[in-house]
Every structure is written in C-alpha cells, then in structure tokens.
Design a protein around this motif. Structure first.
Motif, PDB file in Angstrom:
ATOM      1  N   GLY A 122       0.789  -1.221   0.000  1.00 46.24           N
ATOM      2  CA  GLY A 122       0.000   0.000   0.000  1.00 46.24           C
ATOM      3  C   GLY A 122       0.822   1.271   0.000  1.00 46.24           C
ATOM      4  N   ILE A 123       0.151   2.387  -0.118  1.00 45.94           N
ATOM      5  CA  ILE A 123       0.821   3.692  -0.117  1.00 45.94           C
ATOM      6  C   ILE A 123       1.662   3.893   1.148  1.00 45.94           C
ATOM      7  CG2 ILE A 123       0.397   6.180   0.007  1.00 45.94           C
ATOM      8  CD1 ILE A 123      -1.848   5.789  -2.035  1.00 45.94           C
ATOM      9  N   PRO A 124       1.164   3.532   2.347  1.00 51.28           N
ATOM     10  CA  PRO A 124       2.024   3.689   3.538  1.00 51.28           C
ATOM     11  C   PRO A 124       3.321   2.886   3.453  1.00 51.28           C
ATOM     12  CG  PRO A 124      -0.267   3.401   4.189  1.00 51.28           C
ATOM     13  CD  PRO A 124      -0.203   3.105   2.721  1.00 51.28           C
ATOM     14  N   ASP A 125       3.277   1.721   2.803  1.00 55.26           N
ATOM     15  CA  ASP A 125       4.500   0.929   2.633  1.00 55.26           C
ATOM     16  C   ASP A 125       5.499   1.646   1.734  1.00 55.26           C
ATOM     17  OD1 ASP A 125       3.373  -1.248   4.128  1.00 55.26           O
ATOM     18  OD2 ASP A 125       2.236  -1.803   2.333  1.00 55.26           O
ATOM     19  N   ILE A 126       4.992   2.308   0.707  1.00 59.03           N
ATOM     20  CA  ILE A 126       5.864   3.082  -0.183  1.00 59.03           C
ATOM     21  C   ILE A 126       6.451   4.270   0.561  1.00 59.03           C
ATOM     22  CG2 ILE A 126       5.929   4.493  -2.283  1.00 59.03           C
ATOM     23  CD1 ILE A 126       5.666   1.484  -2.806  1.00 59.03           C
ATOM     24  N   ASP A 127       5.650   4.901   1.407  1.00 63.87           N
ATOM     25  CA  ASP A 127       6.128   6.069   2.141  1.00 63.87           C
ATOM     26  C   ASP A 127       7.254   5.728   3.106  1.00 63.87           C
ATOM     27  OD1 ASP A 127       4.522   7.970   0.941  1.00 63.87           O
ATOM     28  OD2 ASP A 127       2.891   7.759   2.393  1.00 63.87           O
ATOM     29  N   ALA A 128       7.365   4.466   3.496  1.00 60.51           N
ATOM     30  CA  ALA A 128       8.417   4.054   4.426  1.00 60.51           C
ATOM     31  C   ALA A 128       9.780   3.935   3.759  1.00 60.51           C
ATOM     32  CB  ALA A 128       8.044   2.721   5.076  1.00 60.51           C
ATOM     33  N   ALA A 129       9.815   3.975   2.429  1.00 54.74           N
ATOM     34  CA  ALA A 129      11.061   3.766   1.688  1.00 54.74           C
ATOM     35  C   ALA A 129      11.639   5.094   1.193  1.00 54.74           C
ATOM     36  CB  ALA A 129      10.817   2.845   0.494  1.00 54.74           C
ATOM     37  N   ALA A 145      -2.658  -4.017 -11.903  1.00 50.15           N
ATOM     38  CA  ALA A 145      -3.893  -4.756 -12.157  1.00 50.15           C
ATOM     39  C   ALA A 145      -4.931  -4.581 -11.057  1.00 50.15           C
ATOM     40  CB  ALA A 145      -3.572  -6.247 -12.348  1.00 50.15           C
ATOM     41  N   LEU A 146      -4.510  -4.459  -9.803  1.00 49.55           N
ATOM     42  CA  LEU A 146      -5.454  -4.393  -8.687  1.00 49.55           C
ATOM     43  C   LEU A 146      -4.947  -3.439  -7.617  1.00 49.55           C
ATOM     44  CD1 LEU A 146      -6.211  -8.225  -8.252  1.00 49.55           C
ATOM     45  CD2 LEU A 146      -7.805  -6.507  -9.143  1.00 49.55           C
ATOM     46  N   ASP A 147      -5.869  -2.838  -6.896  1.00 49.58           N
ATOM     47  CA  ASP A 147      -5.524  -2.041  -5.721  1.00 49.58           C
ATOM     48  C   ASP A 147      -5.457  -2.939  -4.494  1.00 49.58           C
ATOM     49  OD1 ASP A 147      -4.957   0.688  -6.055  1.00 49.58           O
ATOM     50  OD2 ASP A 147      -7.043   1.125  -6.571  1.00 49.58           O
ATOM     51  N   PRO A 148      -4.658  -2.553  -3.477  1.00 43.48           N
ATOM     52  CA  PRO A 148      -3.920  -1.292  -3.334  1.00 43.48           C
ATOM     53  C   PRO A 148      -2.563  -1.242  -4.046  1.00 43.48           C
ATOM     54  CG  PRO A 148      -3.659  -2.594  -1.353  1.00 43.48           C
ATOM     55  CD  PRO A 148      -4.637  -3.354  -2.223  1.00 43.48           C
ATOM     56  N   GLY A 149      -2.126  -2.368  -4.639  1.00 40.81           N
ATOM     57  CA  GLY A 149      -0.843  -2.374  -5.322  1.00 40.81           C
ATOM     58  C   GLY A 149      -0.769  -1.362  -6.451  1.00 40.81           C
ATOM     59  N   ARG A 150      -1.901  -1.163  -7.141  1.00 46.82           N
ATOM     60  CA  ARG A 150      -1.922  -0.180  -8.235  1.00 46.82           C
ATOM     61  C   ARG A 150      -1.606   1.213  -7.705  1.00 46.82           C
ATOM     62  NH1 ARG A 150      -7.094  -0.442  -9.484  1.00 46.82           N
ATOM     63  NH2 ARG A 150      -6.928  -1.741 -11.344  1.00 46.82           N
ATOM     64  N   SER A 151      -2.305   1.623  -6.654  1.00 47.51           N
ATOM     65  CA  SER A 151      -2.088   2.962  -6.108  1.00 47.51           C
ATOM     66  C   SER A 151      -0.681   3.104  -5.540  1.00 47.51           C
ATOM     67  CB  SER A 151      -3.127   3.253  -5.019  1.00 47.51           C
ATOM     68  OG  SER A 151      -4.429   3.305  -5.578  1.00 47.51           O
ATOM     69  N   ALA A 152      -0.160   2.040  -4.931  1.00 49.63           N
ATOM     70  CA  ALA A 152       1.201   2.079  -4.403  1.00 49.63           C
ATOM     71  C   ALA A 152       2.201   2.315  -5.518  1.00 49.63           C
ATOM     72  CB  ALA A 152       1.509   0.779  -3.667  1.00 49.63           C
ATOM     73  N   THR A 153       1.993   1.662  -6.653  1.00 49.60           N
ATOM     74  CA  THR A 153       2.895   1.818  -7.794  1.00 49.60           C
ATOM     75  C   THR A 153       2.836   3.232  -8.359  1.00 49.60           C
ATOM     76  OG1 THR A 153       2.631  -0.525  -8.345  1.00 49.60           O
ATOM     77  CG2 THR A 153       3.449   0.924 -10.090  1.00 49.60           C
ATOM     78  N   LEU A 154       1.642   3.744  -8.528  1.00 50.46           N
ATOM     79  CA  LEU A 154       1.485   5.110  -9.020  1.00 50.46           C
ATOM     80  C   LEU A 154       2.132   6.107  -8.067  1.00 50.46           C
ATOM     81  CD1 LEU A 154      -2.253   4.880 -10.144  1.00 50.46           C
ATOM     82  CD2 LEU A 154      -0.270   5.042 -11.662  1.00 50.46           C
ATOM     83  N   HIS A 155       1.971   5.866  -6.780  1.00 50.88           N
ATOM     84  CA  HIS A 155       2.542   6.761  -5.768  1.00 50.88           C
ATOM     85  C   HIS A 155       4.069   6.717  -5.802  1.00 50.88           C
ATOM     86  CE1 HIS A 155       2.772   9.086  -2.121  1.00 50.88           C
ATOM     87  NE2 HIS A 155       3.312   8.088  -1.422  1.00 50.88           N
ATOM     88  N   ALA A 156       4.629   5.532  -5.937  1.00 53.85           N
ATOM     89  CA  ALA A 156       6.084   5.398  -5.996  1.00 53.85           C
ATOM     90  C   ALA A 156       6.643   6.154  -7.196  1.00 53.85           C
ATOM     91  CB  ALA A 156       6.470   3.921  -6.063  1.00 53.85           C
TER      92      ALA A 156
END
Length: 341
Positions: A122-129, A145-156
């Motif tokens: 998720g987005i919080p996981d991306i924010d930790a990096a 393909a699916l959220d929350p992975g999609r949003s995490a990728t876009l956020h990264a």
C-alpha cells in the motif's frame, strides 16, 4: 543484506513469488514429476539481477506470514537485496508460479495469485522507503492490475519523478492477471506522465496501446506470450511522444533504442542456444539499469541488457540464474559491438 548506512541505488516495485520450474525439460505439464524452487516475480528478478551486476538494490513488495515468504526473504538476503522495506501482510498468501519448459517455443505458466500478499502493498509501505534518495526506480505493468498495489505503484512513480529520480517502466503484460485486458493499457497510459523509460517487447508495446479485446490471442491457457496485434511502429511512436526513451525488446534480434528527437538505434543480440526464454526480459531490464548507473550511454546500456538476456535464455530460471558483471563482460568481449542506426 545491504549495510544500514549504504545508500540504496535502485528500488523495484511489485510482484514477488516462489517459482517452481519443471525439471522435466521438454515434457508437457501432464508428465512433469519434479520441480525446482527459485525466486521469482519480475520486479524481484530485476532487483536480484541488478544486485549481481553491482547495484545496491531494494525490493518493494509484500509477503505473507508463511513459509513461502520466509523463502523469498532468505533468498533476497543471500542475493544482497535489501528487504527491510518488505512488509508481512497478515491473512494473505505469498504468490507462487508453476512453469513448464518445452523448448523451443512453449513455456506454459500458471500463476497462483488469489489473495496475493504483494497486491496488498500500500501507499504507507511506499512512504516508508527513501525513494527520493535512490538513483533509479523500476515499476511494473502487472502491479497496476489491482488495488492497493496499483495505487502504491502510481505513488512510488510520482514520488520518484518529482524528486528527479529516473523511473523505468517494465511493461510486463500478463493477460491472465487482468479482469479486462483493456484495463492494462488504460493504466499504463495513466502512469506515463511519471515515467522516463519504457521497456517492453513488441507485443507489450501493442498491449500498452490496445483498444480492442480481439487484439489479444491466447492460444494456450495462461501461456507466457500471447499474440497481441497492432502497429508496433505507430505504438512505439505514441509512447515516445509521452516519455523520453522507449526500448523495444526484439528477442534474438536484440533491441531498438528510441529517444525523443534522435534516430532509433538497433542494438544486435548475441547468438546463443535457447533453453528457456523465461526471465530474459527481467535480466535485460537489470542490465539496462545497471549500465545506465555505471554511466554508459543508451546503446551501450542496451547492449549490456542484451548480454544479460542472452545468458539467461541458456539457463532454466530467472533471478537465480542472472549473470554477474564478469559474465556479461566475457560474453560481450567475444562479440564486438555493432550497434547500427
């Protein structure tokens, strides 16, 4: 494991899995009796491949609280890929993939991704990096393909692009991962504003601009490389209008580097005997990124990518079989460069 004080040069985002490769090479799936267990998933493969080429790499994925997750984390540790940003997702399962090997052109794949842990990144996981401190980010088409992975990728990608960190997009089209194949191109095109480099096969280039479901033909259930109809030249030009660099992977022919405002450059491949094409594209991506981080120009970096892919196709797996820099140099030394516009 990377030293806590070392700066991570490369983050990759997306799928991770245990890959079970058939040891019964040439046999159809119904006759397989043995599998070998390896690390897998395109972003994982790229992180390991880059690490073997001397890049300090970290993988942004998620694993379940299961033994397969243990397998992946232990394997990444052995490969010197940073794992501190990989969360465990309770109630999920780490992904698995079964692969057959029937040279020269049949490599059937079955994905087990129901309730997959990496989709829950998720987005919080991306924010930790610390993405902004890296020198490159690789994002992956299948992660959309699916959220929350999609949003995490876009956020990264947005974070990296905003910080001036080059963003590489590996198109990685897997038709069976998408509820509707048209969704793939829609999501890819939404991501392009934050992308600097697109890497993909001719089929994936067509998939990124797909407008008709009939353009995708899967002749064998869940086969690794479906036919995708389209105008590769026109679709490459459309992508190039959005991003500075598009590199089209062309199998044994090598690849073609397209840059905005410059003539396309063909970078020939290397003559090798193919055992399995699985993982070649990920090795190619690792080589291109590593080459760029070493200061090579685009054709030179693409040649490193071609060499990495050529070495992997002579072997039976992905991450565990990616080459070292010494192996790449040895192959290139035996085949003088002959890049041609």
């Amino acid at each position: 494991m990377i030293s806590p004080d070392a700066t991570i040069e490369l983050f990759t985002v997306g799928r991770s899995s245990i890959d079970l490769y058939s040891d019964d090479i040439g046999k159809p799936f119904t006759e397989i009796t043995r599998f070998g267990a390896y690390l897998g998933g395109s972003p994982l493969n790229i992180a390991v491949g880059a690490s073997r080429l001397g890049v300090r790499s970290a993988l942004l994925t998620a694993v379940g609280e299961d033994q397969v997750g243990d397998f992946i984390l232990a394997g990444l540790g052995r490969e010197q890929v940073e794992t501190r940003y990989i969360p465990r997702k309770p109630g999920t399962r780490t992904s698995a993939v079964l692969l057959g090997i029937q040279p020269p052109d049949r490599f059937p794949i079955t994905f087990y991704r129901e309730n997959a842990a990496d989709i829950q990144l998720g987005i919080p996981d991306i924010d930790a990096a610390p993405i902004e401190a890296a020198r490159a980010l690789v994002v992956n088409g299948s992660a959309l393909a699916l959220d929350p992975g999609r949003s995490a990728t876009l956020h990264a990608a947005r974070r990296a692009h905003g910080a001036g960190v080059p963003v590489f997009l590996d198109l990685d089209f897997r038709a069976n991962l998408w509820p509707d194949v048209l969704g793939y191109g829609l999501n890819i095109r939404a991501l392009l504003r934050d992308v600097d480099v697109v890497l993909g096969t001719e089929e994936e280039i067509n998939a990124a601009l797909l407008s008709d479901r009939e353009g995708v033909v899967i002749r064998d259930s869940m086969i690794t490389a479906p036919e995708i109809h389209g105008d590769v030249a026109a679709n490459t030009a459309a992508l190039l209008a959005e991003v500075p660099v598009v590199i089209v992977k062309e199998g044994a022919r090598g690849c073609t580097v397209h840059r905005q405002g410059l003539a396309a450059v063909n970078v020939p491949g290397f003559p090798v005997e193919v055992l399995s094409v699985l993982g070649a594209g990920d090795a190619f991506a690792a080589g291109v990124v590593a080459g760029r981080l070493r200061g090579l120009d685009w054709p030179e970096a693409a040649r490193v990518g071609n060499a990495c892919g050529a070495i992997v196709v002579t072997r039976i797996g992905c991450a565990d079989f990616t080459p070292t820099w010494d192996e790449v140099e040895a192959l290139m030394a035996g085949h003088p460069a002959a890049a041609q516009p």
